[in-house]
Scaffold this active site. Structure first.
Site, PDB file in Angstrom:
ATOM      1  N   GLN A  33      84.414  -0.146  52.857  1.00 27.48           N
ATOM      2  CA  GLN A  33      83.061  -0.690  52.736  1.00 27.48           C
ATOM      3  C   GLN A  33      82.878  -1.326  51.358  1.00 27.48           C
ATOM      4  OE1 GLN A  33      81.457   3.323  54.677  1.00 27.48           O
ATOM      5  NE2 GLN A  33      79.734   2.092  53.994  1.00 27.48           N
ATOM      6  N   GLU A  52      82.781   4.154  51.818  1.00 24.30           N
ATOM      7  CA  GLU A  52      82.104   3.536  50.668  1.00 24.30           C
ATOM      8  C   GLU A  52      82.953   3.774  49.420  1.00 24.30           C
ATOM      9  OE1 GLU A  52      77.886   4.326  50.105  1.00 24.30           O
ATOM     10  OE2 GLU A  52      78.002   3.721  48.000  1.00 24.30           O
ATOM     11  N   ARG A  85      69.145  10.679  45.851  1.00 27.02           N
ATOM     12  CA  ARG A  85      68.412  10.253  47.047  1.00 27.02           C
ATOM     13  C   ARG A  85      67.760  11.449  47.756  1.00 27.02           C
ATOM     14  NH1 ARG A  85      67.412   5.659  50.163  1.00 27.02           N
ATOM     15  NH2 ARG A  85      68.797   4.197  49.146  1.00 27.02           N
ATOM     16  N   ARG A 141      75.837   8.140  56.054  1.00 24.99           N
ATOM     17  CA  ARG A 141      74.590   7.602  56.624  1.00 24.99           C
ATOM     18  C   ARG A 141      73.372   8.479  56.306  1.00 24.99           C
ATOM     19  NH1 ARG A 141      74.902   5.325  62.823  1.00 24.99           N
ATOM     20  NH2 ARG A 141      73.478   3.587  62.592  1.00 24.99           N
ATOM     21  N   GLU A 158      70.381   3.200  58.370  1.00 29.53           N
ATOM     22  CA  GLU A 158      70.292   4.640  58.145  1.00 29.53           C
ATOM     23  C   GLU A 158      69.014   5.310  58.634  1.00 29.53           C
ATOM     24  OE1 GLU A 158      71.250   3.837  53.932  1.00 29.53           O
ATOM     25  OE2 GLU A 158      72.555   5.573  54.117  1.00 29.53           O
TER      26      GLU A 158
END
Ligand code: LUZ
Ligand code: MOS
Length: 751
Positions: free
Chosen positions: A191, A226, A304, A336, A706
């Protein structure tokens, strides 16, 4: 428009790393990894393995000419272990051989002696021992201490949510080819092409321009590629650097599951204070994130969690802290939702506990606290175009919640051995990389002299259909048919310094760059056409492969105009750069405006529990979702349904298990269960919420990758309600996944 990959996918013609035709002299790589979770390496004997015919070389940290370091946020992860190992599955060496089978045989002949060191597998153990990745982070709003004093009810408790295997259909892998002058081309299933390029350059000790990374498409990423596509690509690059022959490495499923990190398990503690009229006045939480043995993306994921700790509720007094706990598991990574789901599960649990103790319906507390326009989040951003309430009430009304609830009630009265439960799950997810500097992208567009067009961006196609969206953006501005457009591979020599395709932001960021590049090209072509027709540029437009003058079709075709521009020596290529405006975040104050916008929605879930066996079925999930102005409803619905299934899997079935020695037990598809057709909801109904969409979303079509995953959290609480309906003595527990075993124990506890 259908996903432009549909035809090649269905015919099996789509190319992945494993489909590349290898050069005649290609070699095959395989990792030798640690058989212990923590210890000192006393000795490794490669001699027998090296003597196997067809083994070309076995690489270790000693072969690294640059730095043996792959850490992105924190420099704490070697590519190959040196004298200690920190997790079961940690790469130690890389066998390169004439075939996969030879490499595999050689691997079995390596012997290693490790002196055991104490193993930590849980975040709680790590906290007790003071084992952390970095300093804790806290987001605060108002004054929780004072607010708890004024509350009529205060409850506290503990929750746990387990990790999750990404299970991309295509495992990790890379094919590396030497070019001339020490240049290397890596075709990687990543990614983050730039991350691969940068890390390879660093480990090889060469400038970035020597490494070209090309990505055709991925057979799924879900965050697992990622950061963690990088080591395998770098290993092949190191081998190429030494051997000057192509090297391919595709992990098999078993190795992939053992060696890669997963969604972070979280142990969390909450305290929630409410007034008699069900208003949440204060919320405190401590999140213990099981980061694994190295930082990887954990600090960003932890952040997050804090951003989403109050989900779509307004809470005036918030105090939340997250600790990234260092354990001896493989470094856990992006998945995700990126820590958001783990945060939301905690406040939903706190609300369930409060509802139980106060003797009210969980939904009434949820409803009483939904965010309103202009409410503040704990991180300082003010909610704008807040659709928490509109999506909630629209779901209630459109799906006739009262009728659904009445049906569940009747079902439960009529059935002794089957019970139903119903739950609402609102979501609110912030769109942008929380690390502001990552929010930019570029596009490079060539109009060829025959009028056909090539579009390159930093977007990685991983099944989410971002290429289709890029094509739609270009097509709508250039006014040409889809067959004139080609979306190129993602390649670091055409589009450099890319952020990974992640954070649900890929279509927004890259789409805006495509929009800018197309507008610039259209501007130049308009000048040529305006001269031709002796009109003003603004009177020219482009549709149906033709030039229009004052809204009327002329007889000048797109192809002829492009050729005229070419002969007039007008530039037919454009490179555009987009950076999200407005966003900012001050980490010293933990305040700012980190998100371009938020995505909202509400799901209603009903389950039926078989109270003899503990198994359950998800009858339906009904969703009102905020798409903004969707560019492609087929694709966006696919994202909602796929994310929902993945969220349900995380909450219900998918049980990662490590033993006390840190060995992954759920290491194959025989022991790790993901939702199949039988455990998916029997029906999923999704209605778009009528909204304006955000100017910062591409064509006002809000990010969709997401956010819908978190609808799956509703399933946990629907099951819980059904268990409670059967067994009033059941004490609520918040320990996901809610597997049939746990359901069965809950059904009969206290009796
Ligand atoms: N990756 C990342 C992400 O690097 N930063 C983020 O904020 C993010 N959010 C969601 C998913 N991946
Ligand atoms: Mo991600 S969790 O790679 O958007």
């Amino acid at each position: 428009m259908k996903n432009i990959d549909s035809f090649t996918h269905v015919r099996g013609e789509s190319l992945f790393v494993n489909d590349l035709i290898l050069r005649h002299d290609a070699l095959f790589g395989l990792c030798f990894d640690s058989p212990k979770a923590h210890g000192k390496i006393k000795s490794v004997d490669y001699s027998v393995a090296e003597a196997v015919e067809g083994v070309v070389k076995i690489f270790t940290y000693k072969d690294v000419l640059g730095e043996n370091q792959i850490g992105g946020i924190i420099q704490d992860e070697p590519l190959w272990a040196e004298d200690e190992v920190h997790f079961w599955g940690q790469p130690i060496a890389f066998i390169v051989a004439e075939s996969d089978a030879i490499a595999k045989k050689a691997r079995s002949l390596i012997s290693i002696e490790i002196e055991d060191l104490p193993v930590i597998t849980t975040a709680k153990q790590a906290k007790e021992k003071g084992s952390f990745i970095n300093a804790p982070r806290s987001f605060n709003l108002g004054d929780t201490k004072a607010a708890f004093e004024d509350c009529d009810y205060v409850f506290s408790g503990e929750t746990f949510s387990n990790g999750q295997e990404h299970l991309y259909l295509e495992t990790q892998g890379c094919y590396a080819v030497p070019l001339e002058n020490g240049n290397i081309k890596l075709t990687s299933s990543t990614q983050g092409p730039t991350q691969v390029q940068k890390t390879a350059a660093r480990v090889l000790g060469v400038p970035m321009h020597k490494i070209e990374v090309d990505v055709i498409r991925l057979g799924g990423g879900f965050g697992g590629k990622e950061d963690q596509a990088t080591p395998w690509a770098v290993m092949t690059a190191v081998a190429v650097q030494h051997l000057n022959r192509p090297v391919k490495y595709m992990l098999n499923r078993h190795d992939d599951m053992r060696m890669t990190g997963k969604r972070h398990p979280y142990s969390s503690f909450y305290k929630i204070g409410l007034t008699k009229d069900l208003k949440i006045k204060a919320f405190e939480a401590e999140f213990l994130q099981n980061a694994g043995a190295a930082a990887d993306l954990s600090p960003a994921i932890a952040e997050r969690t804090l951003f989403h700790a109050t989900n779509s509720y307004f809470v005036p007094n918030v105090s939340t802290t997250v600790l990234s706990c260092k354990t001896n598991l493989p470094p856990n990574t992006a998945f995700r939702g990126f820590g958001g789901p783990q945060g939301m599960f905690v406040i939903e649990s706190a609300i369930a506990e409060a509802a139980e103790k106060m003797g009210v319906n969980r939904r009434s507390i949820q409803e009483a606290n939904l965010l309103d326009e202009d409410d503040a989040f704990s991180y300082g951003q003010i909610a704008k175009q807040a659709e928490a309430r509109s999506s909630w009430f629209s779901a209630k009304e459109k799906f006739e919640l009262e009728t659904l609830e009445a049906a569940v009630k009747i079902f439960n009265e009529k059935n002794k051995w089957k019970k139903q439960g119903i739950a609402l799950m609102p979501i609110c997810f912030g769109i942008s990389f929380t690390n502001t500097p990552m929010n930019h992208a570029r596009a490079l567009i060539h109009i060829y002299q025959d009028g056909s067009v090539g579009v390159s961006t930093g977007a990685v196609e991983m099944g989410q259909s971002v290429n289709t969206k890029m094509l739609q953006v270009a097509q709508s501005i250039l006014g040409i048919s889809a067959d004139k457009l080609k979306i190129e591979t993602t390649n670091t020599t055409r589009v450099a310094n890319t952020s990974p395709s992640a954070a649900s932001s890929t279509a927004d960021l890259n789409g805006k760059a495509v929009e800018m590049a197309c507008n610039a090209l259209i501007g130049r072509l308009s000048t040529v056409a305006a001269k031709e027709f002796l009109v003003l540029e603004k009177e020219i437009s482009f549709q149906e492969d033709m030039v229009f003058v004052n809204g009327k079709k002329s007889d000048l075709t797109w192809e002829d105009l492009v050729m005229k521009a070419m002969l007039q020596r007008v530039a037919l290529s454009e490179n555009a750069h987009y950076a999200t405006p407005i966003i900012n975040f001050d980490k010293t104050k933990e305040k700012g405006h980190p998100f371009a916008y938020h995505v909202y929605g509400t799901a209603i879930t009903t389950v039926t529990v078989d109270c003899l066996r503990g198994i359950y079925e998800i009858d339906w999930v009904k969703i009102v979702h905020d798409f903004g102005k969707s560019m492609n409803m087929g694709i966006d619905l696919g994202q909602v349904e796929g994310a929902l299934a993945q969220g349900i899997g995380w909450m219900t079935l998918e049980e990662i298990a490590y033993n006390e020695e840190g060995r992954l037990l759920s290491n194959a598809l025989s022991t790790y269960k993901v939702p199949d057709i039988f455990s998916a909801p029997k029906t999923i109904e999704t209605i778009p919420l009528e909204t304006e969409g955000s100017e910062l979303a591409i064509k006002k079509s809000k990010a969709v990758g997401e956010p819908p995953l978190m609808y799956g959290i509703g399933t946990y609480f629907a099951i819980q309600e059904a268990v409670k309906a059967f067994n009033p003595n059941y004490e609520l527990k918040f320990h996901a996944p809610f597997t049939p075993e746990k359901v069965l124990m809950g059904l009969y506890e206290g009796s």
